[in-house]
Design a protein around this motif. Structure first.
Motif, short mmCIF file in Angstrom:
data_model
loop_
_atom_site.label_atom_id
_atom_site.label_comp_id
_atom_site.label_asym_id
_atom_site.label_seq_id
_atom_site.Cartn_x
_atom_site.Cartn_y
_atom_site.Cartn_z
N SER A 9 0.97 -27.66 3.80
CA SER A 9 1.17 -29.04 3.38
C SER A 9 2.39 -29.62 4.06
O SER A 9 3.38 -28.92 4.27
N GLU A 88 -9.53 -32.85 2.86
CA GLU A 88 -9.31 -34.12 3.54
C GLU A 88 -9.50 -35.30 2.59
O GLU A 88 -8.79 -36.31 2.69
N ASN A 91 -6.36 -35.74 0.64
CA ASN A 91 -5.34 -36.36 1.48
C ASN A 91 -5.53 -37.87 1.56
O ASN A 91 -4.58 -38.65 1.43
#
Length: 212
Positions: A9, A88, A91
């Motif tokens: 991360s 994803e 995110n």
């Protein structure tokens, strides 16, 4: 071979685009998600013909960029692929949260979330995961995520407008598949309204009248 795929991360930075100015006269806030191949600054221009005093547009930018064509001149972007989709997606949703926090959207204005093409999957996932009480969700020429169910949207008031728009000549949507998708989405979002326009895989501004 001893190949391992690991995860890390880190903090990242991305842009987004806005159209018009948020003032005391603004009536509608639009959060608009572009489709594959767009950049947000070009996508948001599609809404320029709508009343500038009434409407303020926020267009997030898909994080994954790539060159379009063999001349390597034009740049497009994509929200998600089948690769590492769950991570994803998280995110992307955190990125949208950051935009909303920065923009400080007034609670007394109409809030409209719009997704075009690939942007439909992002718009609907963000609303479902964050329990966003918007006034309208507009889905244009895009598929609804398979993992979402009716209970994911039970928090929405019955008067929330849900609109699905597709072009009658859209090469990506066969009639049989469109009808099957309508039935599936109607079970999830019973208040949904279906609209069409005579064009293809495009955002037709005329179909956005009377959203609110």
């Amino acid at each position: 071979m001893n190949i391992k795929e690991k995860e890390i991360s880190y903090q990242t930075t991305n842009t987004y685009s806005t159209l018009n100015t948020l003032t005391t006269k603004t009536k509608n806030i639009w959060l608009v998600f572009h489709g594959i191949g767009y950049l947000s600054r070009y996508f948001v221009r599609l809404f320029d013909s709508l009343n500038k005093e009434d409407n303020y547009f926020i267009a997030p930018q898909a994080p994954s960029k790539y060159y379009k064509g063999n001349d390597y001149r034009k740049v497009g972007s994509s929200w998600l692929t089948k690769e590492n989709t769950q991570v994803e997606t998280k995110n992307v949703l955190r990125y949208i949260d950051a935009i909303i926090a920065k923009e400080r959207i007034p609670q007394d204005l109409n809030f409209i979330v719009l997704g075009y093409s690939q942007g439909v999957s992002i718009a609907s996932r963000w609303i479902a995961s964050r329990k966003i009480n918007c006034n309208a969700l507009v889905m244009i020429s895009g598929g609804f995520p398979k993992e979402l169910h009716k209970e994911d949207f039970d928090f929405l008031p019955k008067n929330t407008k849900i609109i699905h728009i597709v072009g009658e000549m859209d090469p990506f949507f066969e009639i049989e598949k469109v009808e099957a998708e309508k039935e599936r989405v109607r079970e999830i979002l019973p208040q949904i309204e279906f609209r069409t326009h005579p064009g293809g895989h495009e955002l037709n501004i005329k179909t956005l009248t009377h959203i609110i």
